[in-house]
Design an enzyme around this catalytic site. Structure first.
Site, PDB file in Angstrom:
ATOM      1  N   ARG A 122      -3.016 -18.829  63.612  1.00  0.00           N
ATOM      2  CA  ARG A 122      -4.056 -19.800  63.965  1.00  0.00           C
ATOM      3  C   ARG A 122      -3.623 -20.704  65.131  1.00  0.00           C
ATOM      4  O   ARG A 122      -4.470 -21.214  65.864  1.00  0.00           O
ATOM      5  CB  ARG A 122      -4.423 -20.653  62.752  1.00  0.00           C
ATOM      6  CG  ARG A 122      -5.397 -19.939  61.829  1.00  0.00           C
ATOM      7  CD  ARG A 122      -5.770 -20.809  60.668  1.00  0.00           C
ATOM      8  NE  ARG A 122      -6.950 -20.294  59.994  1.00  0.00           N
ATOM      9  CZ  ARG A 122      -7.352 -20.701  58.792  1.00  0.00           C
ATOM     10  NH1 ARG A 122      -6.678 -21.630  58.151  1.00  0.00           N
ATOM     11  NH2 ARG A 122      -8.431 -20.192  58.250  1.00  0.00           N
ATOM     12  N   LYS A 166     -11.653 -13.155  43.721  1.00  0.00           N
ATOM     13  CA  LYS A 166     -12.823 -13.618  42.978  1.00  0.00           C
ATOM     14  C   LYS A 166     -14.138 -13.004  43.425  1.00  0.00           C
ATOM     15  O   LYS A 166     -14.506 -13.098  44.592  1.00  0.00           O
ATOM     16  CB  LYS A 166     -12.930 -15.138  43.103  1.00  0.00           C
ATOM     17  CG  LYS A 166     -11.962 -15.897  42.229  1.00  0.00           C
ATOM     18  CD  LYS A 166     -12.093 -17.355  42.524  1.00  0.00           C
ATOM     19  CE  LYS A 166     -11.956 -18.230  41.313  1.00  0.00           C
ATOM     20  NZ  LYS A 166     -12.234 -19.629  41.697  1.00  0.00           N
ATOM     21  N   GLY A 183     -13.501 -18.458  54.751  1.00  0.00           N
ATOM     22  CA  GLY A 183     -14.802 -18.934  54.284  1.00  0.00           C
ATOM     23  C   GLY A 183     -15.823 -18.970  55.408  1.00  0.00           C
ATOM     24  O   GLY A 183     -16.988 -18.618  55.219  1.00  0.00           O
TER      25      GLY A 183
HETATM   26  C1  3PG Z   1      -9.295 -22.335  55.687  1.00  0.00           C
HETATM   27  O1  3PG Z   1      -8.088 -22.140  55.616  1.00  0.00           O
HETATM   28  O2  3PG Z   1     -10.122 -21.687  55.030  1.00  0.00           O
HETATM   29  C2  3PG Z   1      -9.789 -23.353  56.662  1.00  0.00           C
HETATM   30  O3  3PG Z   1      -8.747 -23.942  57.353  1.00  0.00           O
HETATM   31  C3  3PG Z   1     -10.622 -24.376  55.939  1.00  0.00           C
HETATM   32  O4  3PG Z   1      -9.849 -25.019  54.973  1.00  0.00           O
HETATM   33  P1  3PG Z   1     -10.524 -25.562  53.666  1.00  0.00           P
HETATM   34  O5  3PG Z   1     -11.003 -24.360  52.883  1.00  0.00           O
HETATM   35  O6  3PG Z   1      -9.475 -26.344  52.942  1.00  0.00           O
HETATM   36  O7  3PG Z   1     -11.690 -26.430  54.078  1.00  0.00           O
END
Ligand code: 3PG
Ligand code: MG
Length: 399
Positions: free
Chosen positions: A41, A206, A380
């Site tokens: 990242r 999940k 996500g």
């Molecule tokens: C991740 O790693 O999915 C992103 O950096 C977002 O982090 P978070 O799910 O803690 O909001």
């Protein structure tokens, strides 16, 4: 997309101007040593940062790391990230030991043209993730004071309605960075009109996390291959015994319903590597997926499944993969993920790897990253994009 991007900002000239960049530098850290275990990242945001540096901007970078609870917590400090970022940029990065306090102010003030500063973890401040608009807004005001323009290059966080993602762009001229632009370009080909056959591979633990994306993808895909911890709830839905494997009992009915509606597009494991315990040294062997013995826990897909999945991937023109096929962090249970990743890499299709875990798996298994068309930095975020949800960070850029 109808969003201004970094080139538009560069064309205006940024020399000597303070540019606030929201990055997603939420990298995995070794629990013992605190060392960065995967800097993907950080590398992903270099094109944007280098362009701003070269153009002579004063670059103020902010990010979250982990999930601290709105107050400083040393284990989630971004300091090691500042060091690594400096190494990769080939110039030291100034580090502020707070996010919007005295250290941040003096660090930003000291920036020369073409220099980079990193602020301490955004989530050390309750305002960042607050559900209260006013509280988020007050924090966004403080952050926005550090920039004359805002660049969002934090694709991994665009699905969060957080101050640095959603409220700051309302306060400053804003553009999408190179990474956000590329991510959206690639993912929009998957929601648009992908070349067929279009095959999706889903894994991870999940089902409940993946349900919405399965619903959204089923009508679009030609094949949906399911492995990882989530496959056991589907196997149970088919009436099979899954032993002590991961199971979301309350999702069984939903999975049964999905299987009925899937027109045979969903492919499930036929064999599974089952172990006596969830441990790297546990006794294990390959069993049929339709009868996992009681007390045994399925930790990977078996070789016959890998071969079946590989056959389904061969000839695909577009592939999206999210989620490991097994507990790849433990060597005995990494074969499924490796086998499927290799089949994806050699398919000749346009391939997109989505999600922190699958991207980390590619690198942890030593696979050649360049063999994949695109490795998303968003877990996500990429799933919510494919679900067709409105992403607050993208919506804020469109305004
Ligand atoms: C991740 O790693 O999915 C992103 O950096 C977002 O982090 P978070 O799910 O803690 O909001
Ligand atoms: Mg996440």
């Amino acid at each position: 997309m109808s969003i201004r991007n970094l080139d538009d900002l560069l064309a205006e000239g940024v020399s000597g101007r303070r540019v606030l960049v929201r990055a997603d530098l939420n990298v995995p850290l070794d629990k013992q040593s605190g060392a960065i275990t995967d800097d993907g990242r950080i590398r992903a945001v270099l094109p944007t940062l280098s362009a701003l540096v070269q153009a002579g901007a004063k670059v103020v970078v902010c990010s979250h790391l982990g999930r601290p609870k709105g107050t400083p917590d040393p284990q989630f400090s971004l300091r090691p990230v500042a060091d690594r970022l400096g190494e990769l940029l080939g110039a030291p990065v100034r580090f502020a030991t707070d996010t919007v306090g005295d250290s941040a102010r003096s660090t930003v003030d000291a920036l020369a043209d073409g220099e980079v500063a990193l602020l301490e973890n955004l989530r050390f401040n309750a305002g960042e993730t607050s559900k209260d608009d006013a509280e988020r807004g007050a924090f966004a005001d403080q952050l926005a004071a550090f920039g004359e323009a805002y660049v969002d290059d934090a694709f991994g966080a665009v699905h969060r309605k957080h101050a640095s993602v959603y409220d700051v762009p309302a306060r400053l001229p804003h553009v999408a960075g190179r990474l956000v632009l590329r991510e959206v370009e690639v993912l929009s080909t998957l929601t648009g009109d992908p070349e067929r056959p279009y095959v999706v591979v889903l894994g991870g633990s999940k089902v409940s996390d993946k349900l919405a994306v399965i619903e959204a993808l089923l009508p679009k895909v030609d094949r949906l291959l399911i492995g990882g911890g989530m496959c056991f709830t589907f196997l149970k839905a088919q009436g099979h015994e899954v032993g002590s494997s991961l199971l979301e009992e309350e999702m069984v009915e939903t999975c049964r319903n999905l299987l009925e509606r899937s027109e045979g597009k969903i492919l499930l494991p036929v064999d599974v590597v089952a172990a006596d315990a969830f441990a790297p040294d546990a006794a294990h062997d390959t069993v049929r997926a339709d009868g996992i013995p009681t007390k045994r826990v399925g930790l990977d897909i078996g070789p016959e499944t890998v071969a079946g999945f590989a056959a389904a991937l061969k000839g695909a023109r577009t592939i999206f993969w999210n989620g490991p096929m097994g507990v790849f962090e433990m060597a005995p249970f990494a074969h499924g993920t490796r086998g499927v990743a290799e089949a994806i890499a050699s398919s000749g299709a346009f391939t997109v790897v989505g999600g922190g875990d699958s991207a980390a798996a590619v690198r942890a298994l030593g696979l050649d990253e360049s063999a994949f068309g695109h490795i998303s930095t968003g877990g996500g975020a990429s799933l919510e994009y494919l679900e067709g949800k409105t992403l607050p960070g993208i919506a804020a850029l469109e305004k």
